[in-house]
Design a protein around this motif. Structure first.
Motif, short mmCIF file in Angstrom:
data_model
loop_
_atom_site.label_atom_id
_atom_site.label_comp_id
_atom_site.label_asym_id
_atom_site.label_seq_id
_atom_site.Cartn_x
_atom_site.Cartn_y
_atom_site.Cartn_z
N ALA A 119 0.43 -3.56 1.03
CA ALA A 119 -0.82 -4.13 0.49
C ALA A 119 -1.08 -5.53 1.03
O ALA A 119 -2.22 -5.88 1.39
CB ALA A 119 -0.76 -4.15 -1.04
N LEU A 120 -0.05 -6.35 1.09
CA LEU A 120 -0.23 -7.72 1.57
C LEU A 120 -0.55 -7.76 3.06
O LEU A 120 -1.34 -8.61 3.50
CB LEU A 120 1.01 -8.55 1.25
CG LEU A 120 1.11 -8.97 -0.23
CD1 LEU A 120 2.53 -9.36 -0.59
CD2 LEU A 120 0.15 -10.12 -0.53
N ASN A 121 0.02 -6.86 3.83
CA ASN A 121 -0.33 -6.81 5.26
C ASN A 121 -1.81 -6.46 5.43
O ASN A 121 -2.48 -6.99 6.33
CB ASN A 121 0.55 -5.80 5.99
CG ASN A 121 1.84 -6.42 6.50
OD1 ASN A 121 2.11 -7.59 6.25
ND2 ASN A 121 2.64 -5.64 7.20
N TRP A 122 -2.32 -5.59 4.58
CA TRP A 122 -3.76 -5.30 4.65
C TRP A 122 -4.58 -6.53 4.25
O TRP A 122 -5.57 -6.87 4.90
CB TRP A 122 -4.12 -4.12 3.73
CG TRP A 122 -5.59 -3.81 3.75
CD1 TRP A 122 -6.26 -3.07 4.68
CD2 TRP A 122 -6.57 -4.25 2.80
NE1 TRP A 122 -7.61 -3.02 4.36
CE2 TRP A 122 -7.82 -3.74 3.22
CE3 TRP A 122 -6.52 -5.03 1.64
CZ2 TRP A 122 -9.01 -3.98 2.52
CZ3 TRP A 122 -7.70 -5.27 0.94
CH2 TRP A 122 -8.92 -4.75 1.38
N LEU A 123 -4.15 -7.21 3.22
CA LEU A 123 -4.89 -8.37 2.72
C LEU A 123 -5.02 -9.47 3.77
O LEU A 123 -6.04 -10.16 3.83
CB LEU A 123 -4.22 -8.93 1.46
CG LEU A 123 -4.57 -8.24 0.15
CD1 LEU A 123 -3.61 -8.67 -0.95
CD2 LEU A 123 -6.01 -8.53 -0.26
N ILE A 124 -3.99 -9.65 4.60
CA ILE A 124 -4.05 -10.71 5.62
C ILE A 124 -4.53 -10.18 6.97
O ILE A 124 -4.54 -10.91 7.95
CB ILE A 124 -2.70 -11.43 5.78
CG1 ILE A 124 -1.62 -10.48 6.32
CG2 ILE A 124 -2.26 -12.07 4.47
CD1 ILE A 124 -0.33 -11.17 6.75
N GLY A 125 -4.92 -8.91 7.01
CA GLY A 125 -5.44 -8.34 8.25
C GLY A 125 -4.41 -8.20 9.35
O GLY A 125 -4.73 -8.37 10.53
N TYR A 126 -3.19 -7.86 8.97
CA TYR A 126 -2.11 -7.76 9.95
C TYR A 126 -2.48 -6.79 11.07
O TYR A 126 -2.77 -5.62 10.83
CB TYR A 126 -0.83 -7.30 9.25
CG TYR A 126 0.36 -7.10 10.17
CD1 TYR A 126 0.90 -8.18 10.87
CD2 TYR A 126 0.94 -5.86 10.32
CE1 TYR A 126 1.99 -8.01 11.71
CE2 TYR A 126 2.04 -5.67 11.15
CZ TYR A 126 2.55 -6.75 11.84
OH TYR A 126 3.63 -6.57 12.67
N MET A 127 -2.51 -7.28 12.29
CA MET A 127 -2.82 -6.51 13.50
C MET A 127 -4.17 -5.80 13.42
O MET A 127 -4.41 -4.82 14.13
CB MET A 127 -1.69 -5.49 13.78
CG MET A 127 -0.36 -6.13 14.12
SD MET A 127 0.96 -4.94 14.44
CE MET A 127 0.36 -4.13 15.92
N ASP A 128 -5.04 -6.27 12.53
CA ASP A 128 -6.38 -5.69 12.37
C ASP A 128 -6.33 -4.18 12.09
O ASP A 128 -7.23 -3.43 12.49
CB ASP A 128 -7.24 -5.95 13.62
CG ASP A 128 -7.55 -7.43 13.80
OD1 ASP A 128 -7.80 -8.11 12.79
OD2 ASP A 128 -7.52 -7.90 14.95
N GLN A 129 -5.31 -3.75 11.36
CA GLN A 129 -5.16 -2.32 11.08
C GLN A 129 -5.95 -1.91 9.84
O GLN A 129 -6.05 -2.66 8.88
CB GLN A 129 -3.67 -1.99 10.89
CG GLN A 129 -2.83 -2.18 12.14
CD GLN A 129 -1.34 -2.08 11.87
OE1 GLN A 129 -0.88 -2.39 10.78
NE2 GLN A 129 -0.59 -1.64 12.86
N ASP A 130 -6.49 -0.68 9.89
CA ASP A 130 -7.13 -0.11 8.72
C ASP A 130 -6.06 0.29 7.70
O ASP A 130 -4.89 0.47 8.05
CB ASP A 130 -7.96 1.12 9.10
CG ASP A 130 -9.15 0.76 9.99
OD1 ASP A 130 -9.68 -0.36 9.84
OD2 ASP A 130 -9.54 1.61 10.82
N TRP A 131 -6.48 0.49 6.45
CA TRP A 131 -5.52 0.77 5.39
C TRP A 131 -4.60 1.95 5.72
O TRP A 131 -3.39 1.88 5.52
CB TRP A 131 -6.24 1.02 4.06
CG TRP A 131 -5.29 1.35 2.96
CD1 TRP A 131 -4.86 2.60 2.59
CD2 TRP A 131 -4.58 0.42 2.13
NE1 TRP A 131 -3.93 2.50 1.57
CE2 TRP A 131 -3.75 1.18 1.27
CE3 TRP A 131 -4.58 -0.97 2.02
CZ2 TRP A 131 -2.93 0.58 0.31
CZ3 TRP A 131 -3.76 -1.56 1.06
CH2 TRP A 131 -2.95 -0.79 0.22
N ASP A 132 -5.15 3.03 6.21
CA ASP A 132 -4.33 4.22 6.49
C ASP A 132 -3.30 3.98 7.59
O ASP A 132 -2.34 4.76 7.71
CB ASP A 132 -5.22 5.40 6.91
CG ASP A 132 -5.91 6.07 5.72
OD1 ASP A 132 -5.50 5.83 4.58
OD2 ASP A 132 -6.87 6.83 5.96
#
Length: 236
Positions: free
Chosen positions: A217-230
């Motif tokens: 969840a936190l990687n999504w919140l900070i936009g890690y590697m611009d990856q989509d949630w899935d």
């Protein structure tokens, strides 16, 4: 005489200018704080684990996207826990959430008889809801990832606020706080994975499932590697 005075003044001024122009190692300082916290808890660390990107290079999610992600995660978690397809569809209508789901989530919600493994995987998303509620200022703190989240609190909060109420209440925390949490969970996850590879229990009482979900969840919140949630990766 004047030349010596000028040289002396120059020697005094240049170090100050260099100090002013030297960028602060924000990411390195964050890493240092995380390592110090883990060490205080007896959780192993490794110094060569990279830093999380600095604020200037991270992605700032908008509040609406985080609120929608919160609701989507809650709905898939309820269906994962209960297996009740009709309830899942009712929740979609209740929260006007038809457009909130990712492709994988949508496939799960459309399936009236998902597999036990899919149900188990999606039930874990309550932990993602917990992280999102913290990120938008509804929950005061994340505490340690050593126990599962308070699901009744999540249910009560979403039931009382609904989509519109959650949107009104939501205030996304400063990016610095999100990055601090992301760096810390990154190092917790390394410790948990390292223990698993060695056939040991997670150190410091960590719950490896909770750690993984928070990291995701936190990687999504900070936009890690611009990856989509899935497609979020939780590299360690």
């Amino acid at each position: 005489m004047m030349k010596r005075l000028f040289s002396a003044l120059l020697a005094l001024i240049l170090p100050v200018q260099a100090a002013v122009s030297q960028p602060v190692d924000e990411a390195g300082a964050r890493k240092g704080r995380s390592i110090a916290q883990l060490q205080s808890e007896g959780v192993p660390t490794i110094d060569h684990l990279p830093t999380v990107e600095p604020e200037s290079e991270s992605t700032r999610r908008n509040t609406k996207a985080v609120v929608q992600r919160t609701i989507a995660l809650a709905i898939v978690a309820v269906k994962g826990e209960t297996g009740d397809h009709a309830m899942g569809q009712a929740l979609i209508r209740q929260f006007d959430a038809a457009s909130f789901f990712t492709p994988k989530e949508q496939a799960f919600m459309d399936d009236p008889n998902p597999s036990d493994q899919d149900r188990a995987n999606f039930a874990w998303r309550y932990e993602g809801v917990h992280v999102m509620l913290w990120a938008i200022g509804i929950s005061p703190q994340l505490e340690r990832p050593d126990h599962i989240c308070d699901v009744p609190f999540i249910a009560k909060t979403l039931r009382e606020l609904g989509t519109d109420g959650l949107m009104r209440r939501a205030k996304l925390r400063p990016q610095k706080e999100l990055l601090d949490a992301a760096d810390l969970i990154y190092r917790y996850d390394w410790a948990a994975v390292n223990a698993r590879l060695k056939g040991e229990e997670p150190p410091g009482g960590l719950d490896k499932g909770v750690v993984y979900e928070w990291h995701y969840a936190l990687n999504w919140l900070i936009g890690y590697m611009d990856q989509d949630w899935d497609d979020i990766s939780t590299d360690t």
